[in-house]
Enzyme design. Sequence first.
Site, PDB file in Angstrom:
ATOM      1  N   ASP A  34      17.080   5.809  64.647  1.00  0.00           N
ATOM      2  CA  ASP A  34      17.758   6.886  65.602  1.00  0.00           C
ATOM      3  C   ASP A  34      18.297   7.914  64.700  1.00  0.00           C
ATOM      4  O   ASP A  34      18.182   9.205  65.266  1.00  0.00           O
ATOM      5  CB  ASP A  34      19.042   6.267  66.396  1.00  0.00           C
ATOM      6  N   CYS A  39      18.039  -2.432  63.601  1.00  0.00           N
ATOM      7  CA  CYS A  39      18.541  -1.176  64.097  1.00  0.00           C
ATOM      8  C   CYS A  39      18.507  -1.110  65.538  1.00  0.00           C
ATOM      9  O   CYS A  39      18.331  -2.023  66.086  1.00  0.00           O
ATOM     10  CB  CYS A  39      17.630  -0.113  63.391  1.00  0.00           C
ATOM     11  N   LYS A  99      17.780  -0.046  68.678  1.00  0.00           N
ATOM     12  CA  LYS A  99      17.086  -0.620  69.752  1.00  0.00           C
ATOM     13  C   LYS A  99      16.186  -1.909  69.731  1.00  0.00           C
ATOM     14  O   LYS A  99      16.057  -2.552  70.640  1.00  0.00           O
ATOM     15  CB  LYS A  99      16.123   0.295  70.254  1.00  0.00           C
ATOM     16  N   CYS A 149      23.399   1.630  58.754  1.00  0.00           N
ATOM     17  CA  CYS A 149      24.193   2.493  58.620  1.00  0.00           C
ATOM     18  C   CYS A 149      25.551   1.863  58.604  1.00  0.00           C
ATOM     19  O   CYS A 149      25.908   1.010  59.477  1.00  0.00           O
ATOM     20  CB  CYS A 149      24.061   3.729  59.307  1.00  0.00           C
ATOM     21  N   GLU A 177      20.277  10.244  72.646  1.00  0.00           N
ATOM     22  CA  GLU A 177      21.773  10.245  71.975  1.00  0.00           C
ATOM     23  C   GLU A 177      22.133  11.654  71.561  1.00  0.00           C
ATOM     24  O   GLU A 177      21.303  12.446  70.934  1.00  0.00           O
ATOM     25  CB  GLU A 177      21.763   9.279  70.506  1.00  0.00           C
ATOM     26  N   SER A 233      25.483   8.208  70.019  1.00  0.00           N
ATOM     27  CA  SER A 233      25.223   7.369  68.642  1.00  0.00           C
ATOM     28  C   SER A 233      26.373   6.506  68.622  1.00  0.00           C
ATOM     29  O   SER A 233      27.478   6.989  68.883  1.00  0.00           O
ATOM     30  CB  SER A 233      25.025   8.112  67.671  1.00  0.00           C
TER      31      SER A 233
END
Length: 553
Positions: A78, A119, A121, A193, A441, A467
């Site tokens: 993303d 991650c 999705k 992240c 997002e 996000s």
Amino acid sequence: MRSDMIKKGLERTPHRALLKATGIPQSQMERPFIGVATSFTDLIPGHVGMRDLERFIEKGIHSGGGYAQFFGIPGVCDGIAMGHKGMHYSLPTRELIADMVESVAEAHRLDGLVLLTNCDKITPGMLMAAARLNIPCIIVTAGPMMSGRGVEGRAYSFVTDTFEAMARYKAGVIDAKELQVCEDNACPGMGSCQGLFTANTMAILTETLGMSLPRCGTALAVSAMKRRIAFASGEKIVELVHNDVKPRDIMTRAAFENAIRVDLALGGSSNTVLHLLAIAREAGVDLPLETFDILAKETPQLASMNPAGKHFMEDLDIAGGVCGVLKQLGDKIIDTRTLFGLTTRQLAASIENVDQEVIRPLSAPVKKEGGIAVLFGSIAPKGAVVKQSGVSDKMMLFEGTARCFDSEELAMAALMEGVIKAGDVVVIRYEGPKGGPGMREMLAPTAALMGLGLGDSVALITDGRFSGGTRGPCIGHVSPEAAEGGPIALIQDGDRILLDIPNRKLDLLVDGATIEARRAQWTAPEPKIKTGWLARYAKVVTSAYTGAVTTAD
């Protein structure tokens, strides 16, 4: 076993011949066939380390008495897809992933699945597939990234030190050299992240649901613990196949309530609302949107996680991880079954000490209510979602002037040109599941708000989403969306808007007659994308308040 349908009997001679062509020895034909759905790609930092985990999963499967068979699943980052056409594809890939896992598992009659993910999705897509197939499955999330470290010793993270730093540079707060330091240190290596963004929140909720092993949700991508978890997951799936333990045995209504409470206690990503609704639907569990708000009012926020707070995933892992959160929530947690074998309360009891600076006790919460609130009102008759854990006290009640934009790009340009001022409400519409399409997002504009110093004086509402890295007074998932003629489509520049998070209100302060006159003049815009996968997606996707799922209806 399911796989007997392709490997036993005279009529399966051709099937066995094809299987042997892949290298399967005859001696392995009696073992359970375990599919490993791997989302490895070197396009995504959260997935670049999966080759190593694949090896440990395979070793575990063979150690447990199964036979591993790998197949690939796509993944979208993303962060890389943000702010351009690519973000239209992110949420729709959740549906593709679920469909692909279903297709391979059914076509090849696999006995069980290890779903290797990480991650945003990919994890919910895998969980949707597990619930839909209802064959033995276990999830392995590849783990979070470490926080970055600069020469001066301070911690760096992706959103604060890239998206928000970009706006700080534009505002003259930092210079080009400082911006370069941020860029070079924000993402030090593999993993999802570092903060409690969507990927890490979903990993935590997967563990809370009981669909991954203890510590899987928080163990760092670089850790040896993550590899041991991968091996143990490989062994465990064979046991689950032999004992016929299925996802719907684990993902019950009570398990979803536990997951929501943990989400609320940590102040997790608002995207989890969409994803849990979608997963519950596949599991046959009735989970109305209102459930999140009911539980939020009785579940305090116990942690202050990045991006709104100071703690990173590495801090949460050391502090006690998911089991530590369960322990601190105490009787608010329902005792449910997990794939591991212990119940949720037994897992909570297994933790002797919890770092109460990171995961506070119920008696000393960060905030008295959970991190997510659901708003209703004349702008959002079917609901809207805000991550209230990231909203300052000053902005919990706010009245402002509408500034309307029919795309993210138009809003972002206005922000960077200094058009948006204190007291405004930025309205970004036609970005919903159908109108986007894909419900992009809005991280770039929300990060710009914070970086420009407007987080305590400007609100943002959208029928798109945010996000997990978003903070500030940002209200998303407004339903019905603009493309369906929702009230957000009828707002005009200069209208007054009331945001009242404590009372769960999002209202347009315009009289009803004026609204109806505008409605009479409104016409649906032409679809933004008319060919390809997204054009098909836009025709079958549902509203955000039902999880933005695709249906055959």
